[in-house]
Scaffold this active site. Structure first.
Site, PDB file in Angstrom:
ATOM      1  N   ASP A  66       0.829  -1.206   0.000  1.00 38.89           N
ATOM      2  CA  ASP A  66       0.000   0.000   0.000  1.00 38.89           C
ATOM      3  C   ASP A  66       0.862   1.255   0.000  1.00 38.89           C
ATOM      4  O   ASP A  66       0.526   2.250  -0.639  1.00 38.89           O
ATOM      5  CB  ASP A  66      -0.962   0.003   1.195  1.00 38.89           C
ATOM      6  CG  ASP A  66      -2.171  -0.882   0.943  1.00 38.89           C
ATOM      7  OD1 ASP A  66      -2.691  -0.850  -0.173  1.00 38.89           O
ATOM      8  OD2 ASP A  66      -2.576  -1.613   1.853  1.00 38.89           O
ATOM      9  N   GLU A  88      -5.867   4.203   0.696  1.00 37.14           N
ATOM     10  CA  GLU A  88      -4.665   3.361   0.817  1.00 37.14           C
ATOM     11  C   GLU A  88      -4.016   3.558   2.183  1.00 37.14           C
ATOM     12  O   GLU A  88      -3.466   2.617   2.761  1.00 37.14           O
ATOM     13  CB  GLU A  88      -3.659   3.670  -0.297  1.00 37.14           C
ATOM     14  CG  GLU A  88      -4.141   3.400  -1.718  1.00 37.14           C
ATOM     15  CD  GLU A  88      -4.320   1.925  -2.055  1.00 37.14           C
ATOM     16  OE1 GLU A  88      -4.046   1.061  -1.192  1.00 37.14           O
ATOM     17  OE2 GLU A  88      -4.743   1.637  -3.188  1.00 37.14           O
ATOM     18  N   HIS A  95      -5.972   1.391   4.484  1.00 35.86           N
ATOM     19  CA  HIS A  95      -5.565  -0.012   4.303  1.00 35.86           C
ATOM     20  C   HIS A  95      -4.253  -0.279   5.052  1.00 35.86           C
ATOM     21  O   HIS A  95      -4.116  -1.286   5.751  1.00 35.86           O
ATOM     22  CB  HIS A  95      -5.349  -0.331   2.821  1.00 35.86           C
ATOM     23  CG  HIS A  95      -6.597  -0.261   1.998  1.00 35.86           C
ATOM     24  ND1 HIS A  95      -6.597  -0.510   0.645  1.00 35.86           N
ATOM     25  CD2 HIS A  95      -7.878   0.015   2.317  1.00 35.86           C
ATOM     26  CE1 HIS A  95      -7.827  -0.374   0.178  1.00 35.86           C
ATOM     27  NE2 HIS A  95      -8.618  -0.060   1.180  1.00 35.86           N
ATOM     28  N   TYR A 134      -3.722  -3.015   8.059  1.00 38.17           N
ATOM     29  CA  TYR A 134      -2.762  -4.126   8.048  1.00 38.17           C
ATOM     30  C   TYR A 134      -1.788  -4.016   9.218  1.00 38.17           C
ATOM     31  O   TYR A 134      -1.434  -5.026   9.838  1.00 38.17           O
ATOM     32  CB  TYR A 134      -1.981  -4.149   6.732  1.00 38.17           C
ATOM     33  CG  TYR A 134      -2.823  -4.499   5.536  1.00 38.17           C
ATOM     34  CD1 TYR A 134      -3.673  -5.611   5.561  1.00 38.17           C
ATOM     35  CD2 TYR A 134      -2.768  -3.740   4.368  1.00 38.17           C
ATOM     36  CE1 TYR A 134      -4.448  -5.935   4.462  1.00 38.17           C
ATOM     37  CE2 TYR A 134      -3.538  -4.062   3.255  1.00 38.17           C
ATOM     38  CZ  TYR A 134      -4.377  -5.159   3.312  1.00 38.17           C
ATOM     39  OH  TYR A 134      -5.140  -5.488   2.219  1.00 38.17           O
ATOM     40  N   GLU A 137      -2.575  -3.935  -8.253  1.00 31.78           N
ATOM     41  CA  GLU A 137      -3.802  -3.934  -7.446  1.00 31.78           C
ATOM     42  C   GLU A 137      -4.760  -5.045  -7.847  1.00 31.78           C
ATOM     43  O   GLU A 137      -5.583  -5.469  -7.037  1.00 31.78           O
ATOM     44  CB  GLU A 137      -4.482  -2.569  -7.544  1.00 31.78           C
ATOM     45  CG  GLU A 137      -3.579  -1.456  -7.032  1.00 31.78           C
ATOM     46  CD  GLU A 137      -4.317  -0.177  -6.709  1.00 31.78           C
ATOM     47  OE1 GLU A 137      -4.780  -0.057  -5.567  1.00 31.78           O
ATOM     48  OE2 GLU A 137      -4.421   0.684  -7.600  1.00 31.78           O
ATOM     49  N   GLU A 162      -9.886  -2.271  -3.648  1.00 35.02           N
ATOM     50  CA  GLU A 162      -8.864  -2.533  -4.667  1.00 35.02           C
ATOM     51  C   GLU A 162      -9.503  -2.889  -6.007  1.00 35.02           C
ATOM     52  O   GLU A 162      -8.969  -2.563  -7.067  1.00 35.02           O
ATOM     53  CB  GLU A 162      -7.907  -3.645  -4.211  1.00 35.02           C
ATOM     54  CG  GLU A 162      -7.100  -3.334  -2.965  1.00 35.02           C
ATOM     55  CD  GLU A 162      -6.194  -2.116  -3.078  1.00 35.02           C
ATOM     56  OE1 GLU A 162      -6.122  -1.494  -4.159  1.00 35.02           O
ATOM     57  OE2 GLU A 162      -5.556  -1.768  -2.073  1.00 35.02           O
ATOM     58  N   HIS A 184     -10.295   0.399  -7.505  1.00 28.20           N
ATOM     59  CA  HIS A 184      -9.079   1.069  -7.977  1.00 28.20           C
ATOM     60  C   HIS A 184      -8.607   0.455  -9.296  1.00 28.20           C
ATOM     61  O   HIS A 184      -8.144   1.169 -10.192  1.00 28.20           O
ATOM     62  CB  HIS A 184      -7.963   0.959  -6.926  1.00 28.20           C
ATOM     63  CG  HIS A 184      -8.311   1.598  -5.618  1.00 28.20           C
ATOM     64  ND1 HIS A 184      -7.616   1.337  -4.449  1.00 28.20           N
ATOM     65  CD2 HIS A 184      -9.285   2.491  -5.286  1.00 28.20           C
ATOM     66  CE1 HIS A 184      -8.146   2.039  -3.462  1.00 28.20           C
ATOM     67  NE2 HIS A 184      -9.165   2.739  -3.944  1.00 28.20           N
TER      68      HIS A 184
END
EC number: 1.17.4.1
Length: 329
Positions: free
Chosen positions: A75, A106, A109, A113, A168, A202, A205
């Site tokens: 990311d 992003e 994201h 994570y 992606e 994603e 995107h």
């Protein structure tokens, strides 16, 4: 040597400073879809995951942590490309709006994570190693290097657009699939729910990259596009079938390989090219998130994370409904 016509998307224009009038309604609609899907890491409940984590096998834990390590780094790479190149190159206001919002998503994201790794890994040395997986893990490093080379390279915008659609669309596909396999087994509800939200993002995107590509006047040759896609497929296959085998979570490597090919074919089709592998989807339960474009997965509004008021503002041509204060109540 004939002059290559300038791309309207990339042509310098003072109009880029003002959002209206909308030049590309289809880009504006994509931007509104992205807005409607906004979520934050705080909305994902991780309270049950710690208990589930203790019941996983060492192989399952190894797989999950290294997938998350790749995701956390990737990311950041996508962010660097957006902020460092695409945002500077694309001159259409509504496309820049999409990229600006993608940067925000992003970041979410990446935070998600990192939170997952923080939640699962208690050993500080291991945690540090995973957060630096781009340098410490060869299989993660290989994927990262492939993506990074397109940021600083001299390739055309079209080539780099296709390459990041692969990042992606293909580089995440095997890992997304494996995490959905955990969901199918009723494991790790926080991880799997965040995976639904992130895979939906994603997918959008990737769709956006395909939409921009369709608007370019000068397309790449089929051979060039298939070369980029085949490269990405080989690296993803090596990552999720060999270096970090999906067998660790009880999945069949041959079927996973077919699934990656299937996703690649879908991407090629969305870009306007013939399929390369003619692969069928071996996982029928993955139909919902096969990153197929304007997917029924997106329309299902996973976990109801779609802001209805944002989508209802679209009336089909990128304009907004008139807001009045004189209605009778």
């Amino acid at each position: 040597m004939p002059l290559i016509p300038e791309e309207p998307l990339l042509a310098s224009s003072p109009d880029r400073f003002c959002m209206f009038p909308i030049q590309y309604p289809q880009i504006w609609e994509m931007y509104k879809k992205a807005l409607a899907s906004f979520w934050t890491a705080e909305e994902v409940d991780l309270s049950s995951d710690t208990r589930h984590w203790e019941t996983l096998t060492p192989g399952e834990r190894h797989f999950i942590t290294h997938v998350l390590a790749f995701f956390a780094a990737s990311d950041g790479i996508v962010l660097e490309n957006l902020a460092g190149r695409f945002m500077k190159e694309v001159q259409v206001a509504e496309a820049r709006a999409f990229y600006g919002f993608q940067i925000a998503i992003e970041n979410i994201h990446s935070e998600m994570y990192s939170l997952l790794l923080e939640s699962y890994i208690k050993d500080s040395d291991e945690k540090s190693r995973l957060f630096r997986a781009v340098e410490t893990n060869p299989c993660v490093e290989k994927k990262a290097k492939w993506a990074l080379r397109w940021i600083d390279g001299s390739e055309t915008f079209a080539e780099r657009l296709v390459a990041f659609a692969c990042v992606e669309g293909i580089f995440f596909s095997g890992s997304f699939c494996a995490i959905f396999w955990l969901k199918k087994r009723g494991l790790m509800p926080g991880l799997t729910f965040s995976n639904e939200l992130i895979s939906r993002d994603e997918g959008l995107h990737c769709d956006f990259a395909c939409l921009l590509y369709s608007l370019l006047r000068t397309k790449l040759t089929e051979e060039r596009v298939k070369g980029i896609v085949a490269d990405a497929v080989e690296i993803e296959r090596e990552f999720v079938c060999d270096a970090l085998p999906c067998a660790l979570v009880g999945m069949n490597g041959d079927l996973m390989s077919k699934y990656i090919e299937f996703v690649a074919d879908r991407l090629l089709d969305a870009l306007g090219y013939d399929k390369l592998y003619n692969a069928q989807n071996p996982f029928d339960w993955m139909e919902l998130i096969s990153l197929q474009g304007k997917t029924n997965f997106f329309e299902k509004r996973v976990g109801e994370y779609q802001k209805a008021s944002v989508m209802s503002s679209l009336n089909g041509n990128g304009a907004t409904h008139e807001f009045k204060l004189d209605e009778d109540f």
